[in-house]
Design an enzyme around this catalytic site. Structure first.
Site, PDB file in Angstrom:
ATOM      1  N   GLU A 173     -40.582  34.912 -18.366  1.00 36.54           N
ATOM      2  CA  GLU A 173     -40.866  35.926 -17.331  1.00 36.54           C
ATOM      3  C   GLU A 173     -41.223  37.278 -17.946  1.00 36.54           C
ATOM      4  OE1 GLU A 173     -37.722  35.912 -14.350  1.00 36.54           O
ATOM      5  OE2 GLU A 173     -38.398  33.952 -13.627  1.00 36.54           O
ATOM      6  N   GLU A 292     -39.167  26.925 -13.301  1.00 35.89           N
ATOM      7  CA  GLU A 292     -38.003  27.417 -12.541  1.00 35.89           C
ATOM      8  C   GLU A 292     -38.354  27.317 -11.071  1.00 35.89           C
ATOM      9  OE1 GLU A 292     -35.989  31.073 -13.599  1.00 35.89           O
ATOM     10  OE2 GLU A 292     -36.567  30.848 -15.703  1.00 35.89           O
TER      11      GLU A 292
HETATM   12  O1  AHR Z   1     -32.496  31.194 -13.119  1.00 38.83           O
HETATM   13  C1  AHR Z   1     -32.007  32.488 -13.053  1.00 38.83           C
HETATM   14  C2  AHR Z   1     -33.002  33.524 -13.592  1.00 38.83           C
HETATM   15  O2  AHR Z   1     -34.115  33.551 -12.745  1.00 38.83           O
HETATM   16  C3  AHR Z   1     -33.593  33.232 -14.941  1.00 38.83           C
HETATM   17  O3  AHR Z   1     -32.797  33.679 -15.981  1.00 38.83           O
HETATM   18  C4  AHR Z   1     -34.867  34.003 -14.902  1.00 38.83           C
HETATM   19  O4  AHR Z   1     -35.866  33.439 -15.708  1.00 38.83           O
HETATM   20  C5  AHR Z   1     -35.240  34.036 -13.440  1.00 38.83           C
HETATM   21  O5  AHR Z   1     -35.541  35.303 -12.998  1.00 38.83           O
END
Ligand code: AHR
Length: 502
Positions: A173, A292
């Site tokens: 990210e 994610e």
């Molecule tokens: O999954 C929780 C967080 O969400 C992770 O650390 C990050 O990559 C995202 O913002």
């Protein structure tokens, strides 16, 4: 009563579902690793300190791939802190989650745990506070056979053969202001390119993922992808996208339509990748890593009140509702719909932290399953094979100018098992009469039909009252039509024995 008509044809396919579609993110965060995966003083710990109840639960999900060590955590992490004798490992501040990181679980522990659960690793590297040097050393440590400083150190630390980590994430990210070492698209694109170059010199066989947008709603979405791909298109196999949904608006129809937004997000990322491909006169297709995805919001407020600098704090511990499970189910169906481009998926996360599996630090039960465990478990186990194109005719509703079908479905043909699996989700508050035509599949017979239904939308599963049940009154007729009724607000799976003509 709402009617839903679906049709699939044996040779009208989306593409093969990559087995890595049903992976997970496991971050050094909260109780994900410590008191989750790893708890040496727990009665159920094995010789490595891994909890056996967690291993058994994770195996039920057949997790094929684990992304590690983060998440935001990786952007401040020194991988060298997690190798060598445990007594000599440093205790550090983890700035991403304002926690204490004891480094008792590191590289060897992680890769040993992956082996135990039969999963492949997706190793994320720190492109926040670090860069090319730490990344190339890590590849040398993991994948170089022997005879150099880092490969010899790996051997000294107990691993003779190279770990051969094949998949690597170039940071996490990096578009987000919250990220330690956040970068502009230009800065990240250049760094990712140079880092990829160095990593590949050591091991040309590795596959790489570049960071795309961390949310569909990021102001930089679109321009971020274009600019970084200008730098890394030749270097990486995959571009990532992350997305979490919530019901902060307390609007159930909107919340249940989350997958419509995910579908647009994916389509838009594909368009951008293909536009860059055309502009660069490229022949290579950029694949996507949805590394994610989940629902995340229940714990956000209480997390702001957590005392900082604790070890293994209760962070991001959402207790998921039945509505969340329906949303997770429909997000999974959206991934299947894009199986031709999405090759990697990671539910974020796996244990305790926004997770399908929850552990208790002590006492019994030692472990319990959240509502979201059930639809995810079914896709992870049964959405294997070829995704078929589903033609549907279903009543719909509108949310923010978007058309939302009340019933959504994906169909998967698993040739090796001679099986077609239909997943059908009902977002309506009423029963649905459905009809599914399977063209060019002679001799379809019913193997199993299940439903996940009958719970209040805001019900959670601490007491383990939720379960998958048999779906009754399903008919399969000799024209290869499957029909029946599905319950209001329900997640359903129908497994059929079927062989295609082709
Ligand atoms: O999954 C929780 C967080 O969400 C992770 O650390 C990050 O990559 C995202 O913002």
């Amino acid at each position: 009563m709402i009617k839903a008509n679906f049709k699939v044809t044996a040779d009208v396919v989306i593409g093969k579902i990559d087995p890595r579609m049903w992976g997970s993110l496991t971050e050094q965060l909260g109780r994900s690793v410590y008191n989750g995966i790893y708890q040496p003083n727990h009665p159920l710990a094995d010789k490595n300190g891994f909890r056996r109840d967690v291993i058994d639960a994770v195996k039920k999900l057949k997790i094929p791939l684990v992304r590690y060590p983060g998440g935001n955590f990786v952007s401040g992490y020194n991988w060298e802190d997690g190798i060598g004798p445990k007594s000599k490992r440093p205790i550090r501040l983890d700035l991403a989650w304002k926690s204490i990181e004891p480094n008792q679980f590191g590289l060897h522990e992680f890769l040993t745990w992956c082996k135990t659960i039969n999963a492949q690793a997706d190793m994320a590297i720190n492109l926040g506070t670090r860069g090319i040097d730490a990344a190339r050393n890590l590849v040398e440590y993991c994948n170089f056979p022997a005879g150099t400083y880092w490969s010899n150190l790996r051997i000294k630390n107990g691993q003779k053969n190279p770990f051969n980590v094949k998949l690597w994430s170039l940071g996490n990210e990096m578009d987000g202001e919250w990220q330690i070492g956040h970068k502009t698209a230009y800065e990240y694109g250049r760094l990712a390119h140079e880092t990829a170059k160095a990593m590949r010199i050591i091991d040309p066989s590795i596959e790489l993922i570049a960071c795309g947008s961390s949310l569909h709603s990021m102001p930089s979405f679109g321009s971020w992808e274009e600019e970084i791909l200008d730098n890394v298109y030749d270097d990486v196999e995959y571009l990532s996208l992350h997305q979490y949904y919530d019901d902060n608006d307390h609007d159930i129809k909107k919340f249940l339509s989350s997958s419509i937004d995910l579908d647009s997000f994916i389509n838009e990322v594909i368009s951008i990748c293909d536009a860059v491909k055309a502009r660069k006169h490229q022949t290579k297709t950029m694949y996507l890593a949805m590394d994610e995805w989940n629902v995340w919001y229940h714990s956000k407020e209480s997390d702001t009140k957590q005392k900082p600098w604790q070890q293994a704090p209760n962070l991001l511990e959402d207790h998921y509702t039945f509505a969340d499970a329906l949303v997770v189910g429909s997000l999974a169906l959206t991934l299947i719909k894009h199986a031709d481009r999405i090759k990697i998926g990671c539910l974020a996360q796996l244990i305790n932290v926004i997770a399908p599996i929850v552990t208790n630090n002590e006492g019994t039960p030692t472990i319990w399953y959240q509502s979201i465990f059930y639809p995810f478990m079914q896709v992870a186990n049964y959405a294997q094979g070829t995704a078929l194109k589903v033609n549907s005719k279903v009543a719909d509703y509108t949310v923010s100018n978007r058309v939302v079908p009340y019933v959504s479905s994906s169909a998967v043909y698993n040739q090796s098992k001679c099986e077609v699996v239909l997943f059908i989700e009902n977002k309506a508050a009423e029963e649905v009469d459905f009809d599914y035509k399977l063209a060019d599949f002679p001799q379809v017979t019913l193997k199993e039909a299940t439903q996940f239904a009958g719970y209040d939308l805001d019900e959670t599963n601490e007491k383990q009252t939720m379960q998958i049940e048999n779906l009754k009154d399903i008919n399969v007729n000799n024209q290869n039509c499957v029909n029946g009724k599905i319950a209001p607000y329900s997640w359903n799976m129908i497994r059929l024995s079927a062989i295609s003509h082709g």
